[in-house]
Design an enzyme around this catalytic site. Sequence first.
Site, PDB file in Angstrom:
ATOM      1  N   GLY A  69       0.796  -1.212   0.000  1.00 32.63           N
ATOM      2  CA  GLY A  69       0.000   0.000   0.000  1.00 32.63           C
ATOM      3  C   GLY A  69       0.833   1.269   0.000  1.00 32.63           C
ATOM      4  O   GLY A  69       0.449   2.278  -0.606  1.00 32.63           O
ATOM      5  N   SER A 195      -3.946  -2.403   0.067  1.00 33.06           N
ATOM      6  CA  SER A 195      -2.858  -3.295   0.484  1.00 33.06           C
ATOM      7  C   SER A 195      -3.407  -4.681   0.744  1.00 33.06           C
ATOM      8  O   SER A 195      -4.427  -4.838   1.412  1.00 33.06           O
ATOM      9  CB  SER A 195      -2.200  -2.735   1.752  1.00 33.06           C
ATOM     10  OG  SER A 195      -1.201  -3.613   2.222  1.00 33.06           O
ATOM     11  N   HIS A 197      -2.257  -7.221   2.620  1.00 41.16           N
ATOM     12  CA  HIS A 197      -2.184  -7.872   3.935  1.00 41.16           C
ATOM     13  C   HIS A 197      -3.242  -7.368   4.915  1.00 41.16           C
ATOM     14  O   HIS A 197      -3.382  -7.917   6.008  1.00 41.16           O
ATOM     15  CB  HIS A 197      -0.773  -7.746   4.529  1.00 41.16           C
ATOM     16  CG  HIS A 197      -0.416  -6.404   5.069  1.00 41.16           C
ATOM     17  ND1 HIS A 197      -0.522  -6.092   6.401  1.00 41.16           N
ATOM     18  CD2 HIS A 197       0.069  -5.298   4.458  1.00 41.16           C
ATOM     19  CE1 HIS A 197      -0.110  -4.852   6.593  1.00 41.16           C
ATOM     20  NE2 HIS A 197       0.250  -4.342   5.431  1.00 41.16           N
ATOM     21  N   THR A 233       9.724  -7.361 -12.654  1.00 43.23           N
ATOM     22  CA  THR A 233       8.978  -8.600 -12.841  1.00 43.23           C
ATOM     23  C   THR A 233       7.857  -8.694 -11.819  1.00 43.23           C
ATOM     24  O   THR A 233       8.092  -8.572 -10.613  1.00 43.23           O
ATOM     25  CB  THR A 233       9.919  -9.810 -12.697  1.00 43.23           C
ATOM     26  OG1 THR A 233      10.971  -9.694 -13.652  1.00 43.23           O
ATOM     27  CG2 THR A 233       9.166 -11.114 -12.923  1.00 43.23           C
ATOM     28  N   CYS A 325       2.932   1.642  11.892  1.00 44.05           N
ATOM     29  CA  CYS A 325       4.065   2.360  11.313  1.00 44.05           C
ATOM     30  C   CYS A 325       4.718   3.303  12.321  1.00 44.05           C
ATOM     31  O   CYS A 325       5.869   3.693  12.149  1.00 44.05           O
ATOM     32  CB  CYS A 325       3.611   3.141  10.083  1.00 44.05           C
ATOM     33  SG  CYS A 325       3.000   2.093   8.748  1.00 44.05           S
TER      34      CYS A 325
END
Length: 377
Positions: A69, A195, A197, A233, A325
């Site tokens: 995210g 995001s 997760h 990739t 965070c």
Amino acid sequence: MLYLDTAATTPVRREALEAAWPYLTGTFGNPSSHHAVGEAAAAGLEDARRRVAAVLGVRRSDLVFTAGGTEAANLAIKGLALATPRGRHLVTAATEHEAVLETVDFLRRVHGFEVSHVEVTADGTITPEALRAALRKDTTLVSLALANNEIGTITDVRALAEVAHEVGALIHTDAVQAAGWLDLRGLGVDALTLSGHKLGAPKGIGLAMIRGRLPVEPLVHGGGQENGRRSGTENVAFAVALATALELAETEREQKTARLAPLRDRFLERVLAAREGVLLTGADPRRAGARLPGHASFCVPGRSGESILLDLAERGVIASSGSACAAGSDEPSHVLTALGIPREVAQTAVRITLAPDVTAEQLEAVASALEEILARA
């Protein structure tokens, strides 16, 4: 252990792992390779893109898979702001996630953008009138979250998108906390990020939806993958896991909300009554559509938020004080201080965010534990 910190992360769903597994084993090819093994991986990636697009109600070409995210928010904000020549003025709110605030500040420091912060009410609400007052004729981009990670307040992004478009500004919404809880279709935004997760996919996969014809300055240069918007990739397996988790979350969304919102309301009633002065942070859950259904947050003036969390942990309950965070920082939450909450009160914050399978009995037990903890001097 009872895990009540799903705003930070969620366990990986078995269905997402099983969907990803073939692309970690037999179908392991590079999706850019022009042979059978690579083309099989490319087909899986495009199928994941198609499934996500169906949930969001957008075109497949609008979607860019990222590593999470935070990268998605950086791509949407920097990419649109740097590629749009109309002006160098940005609008956001002081209550946004660090991924948005730090990205906007980078554009200010390094590229000379001017930044305005829209006025936020005491419960985190952003009104169309407040946004209109912050806009200018040269506003390039507005970035406002669909739902706040620390206080659970929901923003009426549809209404704000209309206001932003009145002056020709683009609008991005951080939907990381909203995904799986709110309908993400028809928001009228130019960019949306999420995001994996937070939804039951593995950590390390995210998504940026950027309307297909808008110019975007890439953050990552190289092979021109993702329609030239993000080189490198692609992580096919995790993209498939994200698509699976998002589909499941959307299928379960209404039933989950109907079950959890009343449990959350009863839990908050008990906690707010447990000690004089306990302060609800964020929107009042009794106001329809104002708060995420699984989100409860409050401050306990005179008590350390961390000590409350330690007492809960001793009883096998895992919760948090706010954004993961910012965990470990001695500074109070920037979200709470932006709401006008004094620094010393902001440092007493507790956030409880519900798992979809939590039971009424479990929440009643947590409420009883908190009543006992808060009753102590």
